[in-house]
Design an enzyme around this catalytic site. Sequence first.
Site, short mmCIF file in Angstrom:
data_model
loop_
_atom_site.label_atom_id
_atom_site.label_comp_id
_atom_site.label_asym_id
_atom_site.label_seq_id
_atom_site.Cartn_x
_atom_site.Cartn_y
_atom_site.Cartn_z
N HIS A 101 -15.71 -62.27 3.51
CA HIS A 101 -14.75 -61.17 3.74
C HIS A 101 -15.03 -60.01 2.80
O HIS A 101 -15.48 -60.19 1.66
CB HIS A 101 -13.30 -61.64 3.66
CG HIS A 101 -12.86 -62.19 2.33
ND1 HIS A 101 -12.38 -61.38 1.32
CD2 HIS A 101 -12.80 -63.45 1.85
CE1 HIS A 101 -12.04 -62.13 0.29
NE2 HIS A 101 -12.29 -63.39 0.56
N ASP A 103 -12.68 -57.51 2.09
CA ASP A 103 -11.50 -57.04 1.36
C ASP A 103 -11.31 -57.80 0.05
O ASP A 103 -11.80 -58.93 -0.10
CB ASP A 103 -10.24 -57.16 2.22
CG ASP A 103 -9.98 -58.59 2.70
OD1 ASP A 103 -10.92 -59.23 3.20
OD2 ASP A 103 -8.84 -59.07 2.55
N ASP A 134 -14.96 -63.10 -5.26
CA ASP A 134 -14.13 -63.24 -4.05
C ASP A 134 -14.10 -61.93 -3.29
O ASP A 134 -13.19 -61.15 -3.46
CB ASP A 134 -12.72 -63.67 -4.47
CG ASP A 134 -11.82 -63.93 -3.28
OD1 ASP A 134 -12.34 -64.09 -2.17
OD2 ASP A 134 -10.60 -63.96 -3.47
N GLU A 168 -8.94 -60.63 5.07
CA GLU A 168 -8.83 -62.08 4.81
C GLU A 168 -7.71 -62.37 3.83
O GLU A 168 -7.02 -63.38 3.94
CB GLU A 168 -10.16 -62.62 4.28
CG GLU A 168 -10.23 -64.15 4.24
CD GLU A 168 -9.60 -64.78 3.01
OE1 GLU A 168 -9.25 -65.98 3.07
OE2 GLU A 168 -9.43 -64.11 1.98
N GLU A 169 -7.52 -61.47 2.86
CA GLU A 169 -6.54 -61.74 1.80
C GLU A 169 -5.10 -61.58 2.27
O GLU A 169 -4.17 -61.97 1.58
CB GLU A 169 -6.79 -60.81 0.60
CG GLU A 169 -8.15 -61.00 -0.07
CD GLU A 169 -8.26 -62.29 -0.86
OE1 GLU A 169 -7.28 -63.07 -0.88
OE2 GLU A 169 -9.33 -62.54 -1.43
N ASP A 195 -16.21 -69.19 0.95
CA ASP A 195 -15.05 -68.67 0.23
C ASP A 195 -14.32 -69.72 -0.59
O ASP A 195 -13.15 -69.54 -0.93
CB ASP A 195 -14.09 -68.00 1.24
CG ASP A 195 -13.18 -66.99 0.57
OD1 ASP A 195 -13.43 -66.64 -0.60
OD2 ASP A 195 -12.21 -66.57 1.21
N HIS A 390 -9.24 -63.62 -7.92
CA HIS A 390 -7.92 -63.02 -8.21
C HIS A 390 -7.61 -62.93 -9.71
O HIS A 390 -6.52 -62.51 -10.09
CB HIS A 390 -6.78 -63.78 -7.49
CG HIS A 390 -6.94 -63.84 -6.01
ND1 HIS A 390 -5.88 -64.04 -5.14
CD2 HIS A 390 -8.03 -63.75 -5.22
CE1 HIS A 390 -6.33 -64.06 -3.89
NE2 HIS A 390 -7.64 -63.89 -3.93
#
Length: 415
Positions: A101, A103, A134, A168-169, A195, A390
């Site tokens: 992903h 984003d 990520d 995705e997030e 992921d 994150h």
Amino acid sequence: MSGYLVKEILEHVRMISWELLDDVVEAIIEILRIPAISPSAGGRGELKRAERLQSILSGFGIERVRRVDVPDERAEGGIRPNIIAILEGEDPSKTLWLVAHMDTVPEGDMRLWETDPFEPVIRDGRIYARGAEDNGQAIASMLLVARILMELGLRPRVNLGLVFVSDEEAGNKYGLEQLVRMEIFRKGDEAVVLDYGSPDGSEMEIAEKHMLWLKFTVRGVQAHAAFPHHGINAHRIGARLLLTLDEVLHERFHEHDELYIPPTSTFEPTKKEQNVENVNTIPGIDVFYFDCRILPKYSLDDVLSTIREVCGRFESIYGVRIEVKEVFRWDSPPPTPPSANIVKKLLEALKISRGVDAKLIGIGGGTCAALLRAQGISAVVWSTLDGMAHKPNEYCKIENIRKDAETLAILSLII
Ligand SMILES: [Zn+2]
């Protein structure tokens, strides 16, 4: 392909991946420099980053590239872009998909960062930036796989599809969900979602728990705190309800399954809304939330009916009203079986390329793989990660970009 031939090819793959690595690191740094935060988290979306990625793909000589734009008026350009690139295989009737992903989540508390999260920095073999691990590392590995195969003139056994999604997030609505609806993934296709992973690449996720997010609103009667008998303290009843649910749910749905990390269903009280402003008022309303991750052997309807039973009891004992709202519900599809081709072949590719004996696991849920599994596509979630997603000072190890690309290159040849 014979074992001897695979070993021989692996030598070439290793050599060329070292040579191409700098190019790919340069490309991922350019990509990470462009923020791609979802509008629902206050960002402008992925368009600029996607445009950059597209030009990198064409600069690398990858020709079959398609963009699927999903309208979202909150985002820059009014769209959420998704990119699909195909390397044609010997058997083009099937596709091995690699999914990453574009984003990222926002940077979080800036004071916790030692470098600018949107100005990538290389230090000690790591790239520091928001989104570096990520899911930038995955994007980089996928670019490297494509380059390795092209540079060596190797054709993947089946089509190799590189998918770079948006959103995705924040729920996949403008990303993978849309691609699934367009039937881009077909029966018999297989997928690796890059992921999740462990630091040595030895965990392969094949199963996810059901997910259920619930909002509880307890309504009592507000009153002056000097005369609590004139009211019904919703906060006290709410607190009691929270602890009762915690106990009852863990007791009733207590089974273990060692495939999963952790091996039990989890029922966690999380968010709590503010009630009254001042100390001397008996709260008339209490609102709290649960995040539940439930082993697939149980049904979410059973969990919900247990919850309703407890709430009903509380209503009649304490004279409150309780509302239970499903904020999010995901009934997990059946796991990818350990006997699936993609599982066996990725285990084999890991063994060949790195000598790693991977173990199969299940997690708490919420990856792209579940959407693919729901379509009947065998999907695993795998990569080599330090678990920096994150977090402040997020980084990815450059050697992980290379190692994963080598494993995936071998996978594309033996699948
Ligand atoms: Zn991610």
